[in-house]
Design an enzyme around this catalytic site. Sequence first.
Site: not given
Length: 331
Positions: A159, A187
């Site tokens: 990410d 996440h």
Amino acid sequence: EKQPVKVAVTGAAGQIAYSLLFRIANGDMLGNEQPVHLNMLEIPQALGALEGVCMELEDCAFPLLAGMDTFDDPARAFEGASYVLLVGARPRTKGMERKDLLEANGRIFTEQGRALNDNAPDDVRVLVVGNPANTNCLVAMENAPDIPRERFTAMTRLDHNRALAQLARKTGVPVSRITRMTIWGNHSTTQYPDVFHALVDGRPAFDAIGRDRNWLENEFIPTVQKRGAAVIEARGASSAASAANAAIDHVRDWALGTANGDWVSMAVPSDGSYGVDEGLVSSFPCRCAGGNWEIVQGLEIDEFSRSRIEASVAELREERDAVRSLGLVPA
Ligand code: NAI
């Protein structure tokens, strides 16, 4: 000549491992002077395919690959492993609720946490990649009470790297000139990619994007949050090479240190920093040195960022409560 370091990788016949193992054996993770020995774990049905992966690893003739073994028993796979990358997980299949996914994976990570506790060396470093990564990490950690908590981390580096790439694209500046990106929280699509502390050429990133709140809220944040789904849509399979690359980045920086003046995003057990419940495995800005990570302290968090961090932490709390109610972690 350095002694080989044992690296255990689970899900070793899967898609991520098909990039990851080769990068590790090439020295990308622990440096190009550190020989490695790979311990690869799979479920019994996948051991045949794993043999093929071993043949290919052999055929690369990597100078740093000192040896390799395959296992279907986590207790044996984790013996003597200095680094353990928990990649294998039960994928979400059709008709499966989020709770079923937490349960199926909770069982895998309970067993693997116990196996780590009883077989891994005290100085093991664990990275959980398999989803739901933060909560799988929590389950493994809670089932390994003899291993210090700070040895357990989960991956939000993909990410983080996605956020760097989007910001580089917007500002027209190479990623190498962007620092201090932060992913907060889980996440998942609730994660919060935060540019307010990021720097472009050493100057505030928010200025570098022309203080464009519309881009930030309606382009940047959702693009990073939903990038995994966009890759599946385009490729017909989930992110694999980029996930493996992020795992390499995560472990390399943890082991060898983050760059001066910069930090990275890692999901780590919270000490209560930034109001995140102690013990939740949540993503924070982290600096690493001497093989240890620490959460960067003292960042100013405005109302906008606060509410987004809180939303993602609320989801982590729900996931923790779900695995608690299944009896997978102690209350
Ligand atoms: P995959 O399905 O290709 O491979 C997973 C492998 O794990 C399979 O070979 C399977 O046999 C194995 N496995 C299942 N249970 C196991 C167990 N108990 N012990 C050992 N091995 C086991 O999946 P892929 O694409 O490699 O992804 C792996 C995981 O990583 C998935 O959970 C995925 O959602 C997650 N992921 C996480 C990312 C992150 O940023 N944290 C990014 C991308 C994927």
